[in-house]
Design an enzyme around this catalytic site. Sequence first.
Site, mmCIF file in Angstrom:
data_model
loop_
_atom_site.group_PDB
_atom_site.id
_atom_site.type_symbol
_atom_site.label_atom_id
_atom_site.label_comp_id
_atom_site.label_asym_id
_atom_site.label_seq_id
_atom_site.Cartn_x
_atom_site.Cartn_y
_atom_site.Cartn_z
ATOM 1 N N LYS B 83 -2.270 3.402 0.199
ATOM 2 C CA LYS B 83 -1.406 4.153 -0.708
ATOM 3 C C LYS B 83 -0.650 5.199 0.111
ATOM 4 C CE LYS B 83 -1.889 6.829 -5.052
ATOM 5 N NZ LYS B 83 -2.890 7.354 -6.013
ATOM 6 N N SER B 158 -1.896 6.198 -10.717
ATOM 7 C CA SER B 158 -0.801 6.285 -9.769
ATOM 8 C C SER B 158 -0.905 5.293 -8.603
ATOM 9 C CB SER B 158 -0.718 7.699 -9.212
ATOM 10 O OG SER B 158 -1.880 7.986 -8.453
ATOM 11 N N SER B 182 -6.575 7.277 -11.230
ATOM 12 C CA SER B 182 -5.479 6.644 -10.491
ATOM 13 C C SER B 182 -5.867 5.427 -9.657
ATOM 14 C CB SER B 182 -4.790 7.671 -9.595
ATOM 15 O OG SER B 182 -3.872 8.417 -10.346
#
Lengths: 484, 506
Positions: B83, B158, B182
């Site tokens: 990420k 996210s 997330s």
Amino acid sequence: MSARELQAVIGLEVHAQLLTASKIFCGCETSFGAPPNTHLCPVCSGQPGVLPVLNARAVEHALRLALALGCRIRRRSRFARKNYFYPDLPKGYQISQYDEPLAEGGAVELVLEGEPRRVALTRIHLEEDAGKSLHEGARNLSRIDLNRAGVPLVEIVSEPVIESPAEAAETMRALRAILRCLGICDGNLEQGSLRCDANVSLRPRGARELGVKTEVKNINSFRFVQRALEHEIERQRSLYERGEVVVQETRLWDAERGHTAPMRSKEEAHDYRYFPEPDLPPLVIEEALLERLRGELPELPLARRLRLMRELGLPELDAAELTRERELADYFERALAAGAPARAAASFVRGELLARLDDARGALAAPVSPEALAELLALVESGRVSGKLAKEIFARMWQGGGSAEAIARAEGLFQESDAAAIEAEVRRVIEANPAQLAQYRAGKGKVLGFFIGQVMRATGGKANPALLNQLLRKHLDGDEGGGK
Amino acid sequence: MSPVDGLHRESALGLARLLAEGRTSSEEATRHCLARAERVDRELGAFLALDPEGALAAARASDARRRAGEARGPLDGVPLALKDNLVCAGLATTAGSRILEGWRPPYDATAVARLRAAGAVLLGKLNLDEFAMGSSTESSAYRVCRNPWDLARVPGGSSGGAAAAVAAELCAGALGTDTGGSIRQPASLCGVVGLKPSYGRVSRYGLIAFASSLDQIGPLARTTADCALLLEAIAGHDPRDATSLEAPAGGYLEACARGRAEGPRGLRVGVPREYFVAGIDPEVEAAVRGAIAALAAEGAELVELSLPHTRFAVAAYYLICTAEASSNLARYDGVRYGLRVSPEAAGAGGELEAMSAASRGRGFGPEVKRRIMLGTFALSAGYYDAYYARAQRARTLIRRDFEAAFARCDVIATPTSPIPAFALGEKQGDPLQMYLADIYTISCNLAGLPGISLPCGLSAGGLPIGLQLLAAPLDEPQLLRAAAAYEALSPATGLRPPLASAEGAA
């Protein structure tokens, strides 16, 4: 209220940079004067993703101070974020302590005009320093140096109990002496390793409530502590005299102009939005650590000063000067331990030694060791060397000329204490100067000095002064004079 | 079929086996993943950046180690992705924000360094909501990320890029971050496994902070065992993170093996009544209740329980995370890195303050600005006690709820998300609806628990549904054991999204 009855109330906020090898939350160096932005890493430059790790040495130093000042130490304190924007504050917040500081209470003990005083403290806490901004130079250009960002600081906050600029200055001196004695801060106001902000207000004498205060910043020498506060008190006093009010604000001391000028008002004051620092767990202090630090505490400057006065009968001025730096006092006491008489040693340390040192903290590394000084003073004590010549011998010892005994022997500086030899000189001088003898016998006592000078010149200054005096009087006054 | 054609279908442990047996090389696997990502990701939007050079260099180095008999372990040579709020030395890291455009980090996050040390190949950086603030990846400043099961829908967030990439078989596994769900929520919406470790289990050093007391790095993969494998590599104390825990880490793969072998027999599964209330999608509720029933049928003991302070979780979470974010994001001021709007262009006399204000104004997107303002307000003088301090008290009560619950059960089973993947744009104008997407996941962060989401079914519309399991702090072994036991029973295990199967068949 009549302005004449106004009394000043001063509180200090002192920041001291702690003498640790590395910064408070990273491993970067802390030394002063490096080229800009060379003591820098991802952590202290506030790169995204970094985290602080507390420097255990900084905590120990702060605890040493708290113990020395008799504070209550919190076994569990917390760091907090103080949020504000400034280009030299890399994270946009300063890691400090807020509602759970490391230590509370305690006091700075000092002597003001011979009177003991106790300036009560509110708190001591740990925090990190910010970088430096340089706005001079090209227009629209600011330069940032982050070398100082993350240097460990203790903030020492006093209660509003200081009554005069002189007391404020003495508080700063006492604090500086303690910080240096503990070896945790070099106490340099000019370089900013020790910084002083002061809250100042006036109130009618005897009133309990405090008046509106101003905060004076940028006081960067001991002289300015007193001058800035005197100026600010006068400024406030004249406001009251004119029937005006004091506005709560922060003011900057301008040393060149000798006045304070407003920096920001209460309305512009920051809301720092303090909250507990989530990146650091609570700081837990173990009893074992406190026990160790307590055991390592040196005798503090004021206690040592009072002890020297009490035990050795030293005058306060000598004792204060000798205990100004721990190393100087150590030197002095080592000389005593080696047998030096107190007053002579005090006089030599204050005169001869200090005159030759750039920094009193270098005393123990001086070319003349305390033991060597004691040997020299023993020669004076026994009358083999005069006080005047001792200074000369000290100078040669400083230049590496060897021991006092060896120098005195090599240079023939031993005092003439052979009564017969001196007496022979005395007789010769009196016989050679009948006119002066007549003057003396006619009652002109001052002529004695002339005879002393003559004999001294003849003996190369080595005649033992007490013996010479006695023998001269005996011969000048006639046989029955007998040196009485 | 030669192993090469199906390499993308392999789990990380499967690839590890192929590598160990010499049936493929890391370079071959890496080239395969990169080529596939180039093709598929144009449409999917899972990656923000690929690093072919770095990845191939790492792959060749891995192959050389293996030839020399110096392979480092199961992750050596396995292609993974990160990420883009995880800092990688020399590789642009944006956190999905314009304000970090062009920033090249001078250091590696600890979790990244540990993956590198284990020999993993890092393919690139994955899409996310800006600064990890969001539940749909729609607040990414760079590109839209889609759900591989339905390209008109969000992947969740996210860590939407990570979940989408793993689901679409662009990589075997990825590291995401989880502040309020997330990792787990996008895992649920994309039909993969996502694990949020206990707070302090994985170092946060190098995780671009959103909410420091809640953030945690964790793995996303297609199997529970792969999550365990990644966690083995990254877990453990880090002297650079004072909040990382000293307790020894590990035993995760063994826990999975035990779960598979023994099933859920004797496992005490807590079912909190507050998690099955109005607002939950009926298909989600049915799938999750089906999962719980399947566990019971195989010998798990169900424990009805109550977590009475659950109703305060969303409010407490959005006060704490915005407060911390308002401070964490203060460093993006245009002074040292990232976007700078010059003082002249900023106007207002060209002052420093104007430069920072203009840089932040242009660099941050609307959701980030909204959270900075909320957090700034919550910490303001006069409001701190009413908001931040009360939220912390609520957090304490929520933590105690769980302490009491875990005295009676080993794991807690709940839905991960109240709804399956929603359409792109559907909730974008309504922050409150978006915030409610986290309703089942945020208590776990507030209490510092480990949590996992794994597939438990498909909706009638063919969208994945996730089961969330929670365990007591540091009890990842128990969590993984339960997850692996359920994985063997789940009707959703082995299902692949249309995107992956279409591409795989091509």
